[in-house]
Design a protein around this motif. Structure first.
Motif, mmCIF file in Angstrom:
data_model
loop_
_atom_site.group_PDB
_atom_site.id
_atom_site.type_symbol
_atom_site.label_atom_id
_atom_site.label_comp_id
_atom_site.label_asym_id
_atom_site.label_seq_id
_atom_site.Cartn_x
_atom_site.Cartn_y
_atom_site.Cartn_z
ATOM 1 N N ARG A 314 0.952 -1.333 0.086
ATOM 2 C CA ARG A 314 -0.048 -0.020 -0.028
ATOM 3 C C ARG A 314 0.927 1.172 0.051
ATOM 4 N N PHE A 315 0.922 1.965 -0.947
ATOM 5 C CA PHE A 315 1.970 3.270 -1.302
ATOM 6 C C PHE A 315 1.054 4.124 -0.584
ATOM 7 N N LYS A 316 -0.337 4.221 -0.833
ATOM 8 C CA LYS A 316 -0.988 5.667 -0.283
ATOM 9 C C LYS A 316 -2.496 5.040 -0.264
ATOM 10 N N GLN A 317 -3.233 5.489 1.154
ATOM 11 C CA GLN A 317 -4.442 5.535 1.238
ATOM 12 C C GLN A 317 -4.988 6.604 2.195
ATOM 13 N N CYS A 318 -5.902 7.580 1.665
ATOM 14 C CA CYS A 318 -6.459 8.428 2.224
ATOM 15 C C CYS A 318 -7.660 8.918 1.642
ATOM 16 N N GLY A 319 -8.396 9.745 2.116
ATOM 17 C CA GLY A 319 -9.886 10.176 1.782
ATOM 18 C C GLY A 319 -9.457 11.264 0.324
ATOM 19 N N ALA A 320 -10.558 10.909 -0.452
ATOM 20 C CA ALA A 320 -10.449 11.804 -1.811
ATOM 21 C C ALA A 320 -10.659 13.079 -1.349
ATOM 22 N N LYS A 321 -9.815 13.884 -2.250
ATOM 23 C CA LYS A 321 -9.759 15.471 -2.239
ATOM 24 C C LYS A 321 -10.564 15.897 -3.373
#
Length: 335
Positions: A314-321
């Protein structure tokens, strides 16, 4: 995991209270106090078990989005993934077991901006980007229970919009920008947000309620991170289904307990023959594969071509902006 943590994460991944003191209401229902609940949420955020307390927006209701894939040599993968991560429009980025090994989700304010981001990634990395935009949603619900209790699946209401909501960029746009990364852990979070935007607490609450009713906000609550909560086997299960059968199978898969996502995306032949996507999260690879085998048998899918793409990194996981500042270019990663 303490009883309070378990109940907090089980009960409030959706239906977060739209009242002036929501943490006080949660605390009363949990037999605790507001400060303890907010301190626990702050700890869970710090430990990465929770990504935010806030909204999940419905795909295609705001801006433009796509699932994209790239085929990157293994020795270049980390460098290219870092480049992709640098775009605020990218909110998920994974390595998966496939010749197309880098998969990411990008969300932008409009289609033109989205295409610009994808083109920029392609030109700066030197590797082709395959875009697979959402065509039809059957089920999207990334809620995870923390116990072995009632596991009844929650309907995703994919086609429902209960009320109209005329989008006002000044009001809705500023509010989305303020809360898309999460609500503050203050005693009166809607008041805090309102003070930042020169809006009353009542206006913030009423606007969020309208956005929920209109389907712009799919759910409002504690957004958990599955990997940190023990769901470490993440598999994208893709199917090559005749076009006249995709709706029926999509609905069947959506009803299955362990299918957390199910949606139709376009084929890109000859590189990508699959048009139906489903996601399964489990605690181990063996658990997920056993469930896939059971699913194939149960739904008589032995003659339907499919592939299972496990995530490796997993390189990145965050809420959509949906509203972002312009990205500052990084150095290109040309091959």
């Amino acid at each position: 995991m303490s009883s309070l943590e378990q109940r907090l994460l089980n009960n409030y991944q959706r239906n977060f209270p739209l009242v002036p003191q929501p943490y006080e209401q949660l605390a009363g229902e949990l037999g605790s106090d507001s400060q303890t609940v907010r301190d626990l949420l702050a700890e869970l955020l710090m430990r990465g078990k929770v990504s935010r307390v806030g909204p999940v927006f419905k795909p295609r209701m705001l801006g433009s989005s796509t699932l994209a894939a790239m085929s990157v040599p293994q020795e270049m993968l980390t460098e290219v993934a870092t480049l992709v991560n640098g775009y605020p429009e990218v909110n998920h980025n994974y390595e998966r077991e496939h010749r197309l090994n880098l998969w990411f989700v990008a969300v932008a304010a409009d289609q033109e901006k989205l295409e610009q981001v994808l083109s920029d990634i392609e030109s700066r990395s030197g590797y082709e980007v395959m875009s697979l935009p959402l065509l039809k949603e059957y089920h999207i619900d990334l809620g995870f229970r923390m116990d072995a209790g009632d596991k009844q699946k929650v309907a995703s209401n994919t086609e429902q919009n209960n009320t109209d909501c005329s989008f006002d960029p000044a009001l809705h746009g500023s509010l989305i920008a303020a809360i898309q990364t999460g609500l503050p852990l203050t005693e009166r979070p809607y008041l805090t947000v309102g003070e930042q935007l020169d809006l009353s607490e009542e206006t913030v609450i009423e606007t969020l309620s309208e956005m929920q009713s209109a389907g712009i906000i799919r759910r409002l609550g504690v957004i958990v991170r599955h990997h940190e909560l023990g769901y470490r086997a993440n598999a994208m299960l893709v199917w090559d289904v005749p076009d006249d059968q995709v709706d029926a199978l999509g609905q069947q898969l959506s009803a299955e307990q362990k299918v957390t996502l199910c949606y139709q995306r376009p084929r890109i032949k000859p590189r990508w023959p699959y048009n139906l996507f489903s996601m399964i999260h489990g605690k181990s690879r063996d658990e997920v594969m056993a469930y896939v085998d059971d699913l194939v048998d149960k739904l008589a899918l032995k003659d339907t071509p499919y592939e299972v793409l496990f995530s490796l990194q997993r390189f990145k996981q965050c809420g959509a902006k949906y509203i972002v500042q312009e990205n500052v270019p990084q150095q290109a990663v040309m091959r």
